[in-house]
Design a protein around this motif. Structure first.
Motif, PDB file in Angstrom:
ATOM      1  N   LEU A 117       3.069  18.681  -0.289  1.00  0.00           N
ATOM      2  CA  LEU A 117       3.945  19.210   0.769  1.00  0.00           C
ATOM      3  C   LEU A 117       3.136  19.534   2.021  1.00  0.00           C
ATOM      4  CD1 LEU A 117       6.327  21.552  -1.257  1.00  0.00           C
ATOM      5  CD2 LEU A 117       6.957  19.447  -0.075  1.00  0.00           C
ATOM      6  N   ILE A 144      10.528  18.358   0.210  1.00  0.00           N
ATOM      7  CA  ILE A 144      10.697  18.587  -1.230  1.00  0.00           C
ATOM      8  C   ILE A 144      11.466  17.436  -1.857  1.00  0.00           C
ATOM      9  CG2 ILE A 144      11.842  20.056  -2.941  1.00  0.00           C
ATOM     10  CD1 ILE A 144      11.128  22.458  -1.139  1.00  0.00           C
ATOM     11  N   LYS A 192       8.927  17.960  -7.857  1.00  0.00           N
ATOM     12  CA  LYS A 192      10.143  18.529  -7.279  1.00  0.00           C
ATOM     13  C   LYS A 192      10.732  19.581  -8.218  1.00  0.00           C
ATOM     14  CE  LYS A 192      13.089  15.499  -5.849  1.00  0.00           C
ATOM     15  NZ  LYS A 192      14.178  14.521  -5.721  1.00  0.00           N
ATOM     16  N   ILE A 222       8.681  22.891  -8.269  1.00  0.00           N
ATOM     17  CA  ILE A 222       8.831  23.622  -7.001  1.00  0.00           C
ATOM     18  C   ILE A 222      10.194  24.304  -6.951  1.00  0.00           C
ATOM     19  CG2 ILE A 222       9.128  23.317  -4.499  1.00  0.00           C
ATOM     20  CD1 ILE A 222       6.214  23.363  -5.314  1.00  0.00           C
ATOM     21  N   ALA A 257       2.062  19.661  -6.115  1.00  0.00           N
ATOM     22  CA  ALA A 257       3.257  19.597  -5.270  1.00  0.00           C
ATOM     23  C   ALA A 257       3.018  20.312  -3.946  1.00  0.00           C
ATOM     24  CB  ALA A 257       4.456  20.206  -5.996  1.00  0.00           C
TER      25      ALA A 257
END
Length: 171
Positions: free
Chosen positions: A161, A115, A123, A126, A157
């Motif tokens: 990830l 993250i 970021k 999230i 995101a």
């Protein structure tokens, strides 16, 4: 005393009411700041700056129901400012070790680290969605952007990830 009453008192200049409000929020603020900078002292500095900015501008808070959201927005801006200011500074502790030691796979698969590596817009969404449990609408209001943009950023995101963690797993 209810939170609404404390906010009203704080807006009128009651320092004790403001202090109680911050006391309730301080752990959340620290966790969010830490996710941005991954350093305890820097996170504490960001929280302190956030509290200062909130204190001097509490009278500008339009809707008391959104105190927590307002405070979070100030924190995010402080964290992003801090990151921008310290972008080119590499702490000595982060200088790569030249030894050929191998890390176990468990240490490489670190969601928080993944993250932290995300670009700021990703970021932020999230953290707000999964750490602060805000709805898409609340995030959109907080960031002053359309809900579709928030959904897109969350999707991108998560995809990033997954990709990053899958690459770490293969290494």
């Amino acid at each position: 005393m209810s939170t609404q009453d404390q906010i009203k008192k704080a807006k009128k200049g009651d320092e004790k009411a403001f202090q109680q409000l911050i006391q309730e929020e301080k752990n959340k603020l620290f966790r969010i700041a830490y996710l941005y900078v991954k350093n305890e002292n820097d996170a504490l500095d960001i929280v302190q700056e956030t509290v200062y900015k909130a204190f001097i501008s509490i009278k500008q808070l339009k809707e008391p129901n959104y105190f927590s959201t307002w405070l979070t927005r100030i924190l995010i801006n402080c964290a992003l400012d801090f990151i921008r200011k310290n972008k080119n500074i590499i702490p000595f502790a982060e200088v790569e070790d030249t030894s050929e030691e191998r890390q176990p796979i468990e240490e490489k698969l670190d969601l928080v680290e993944a993250i932290r590596k995300l670009e700021n817009p990703y970021k932020t969404v999230i953290i707000l969605r999964y750490y602060k449990d805000l709805t898409i609408k609340q995030i959109a209001d907080l960031l002053n952007c359309p809900e579709g943009t928030v959904k897109t950023n969350i999707h991108r995101a998560i995809s990033k990830l997954k990709l990053d963690l899958k690459e770490e797993c293969i290494k």
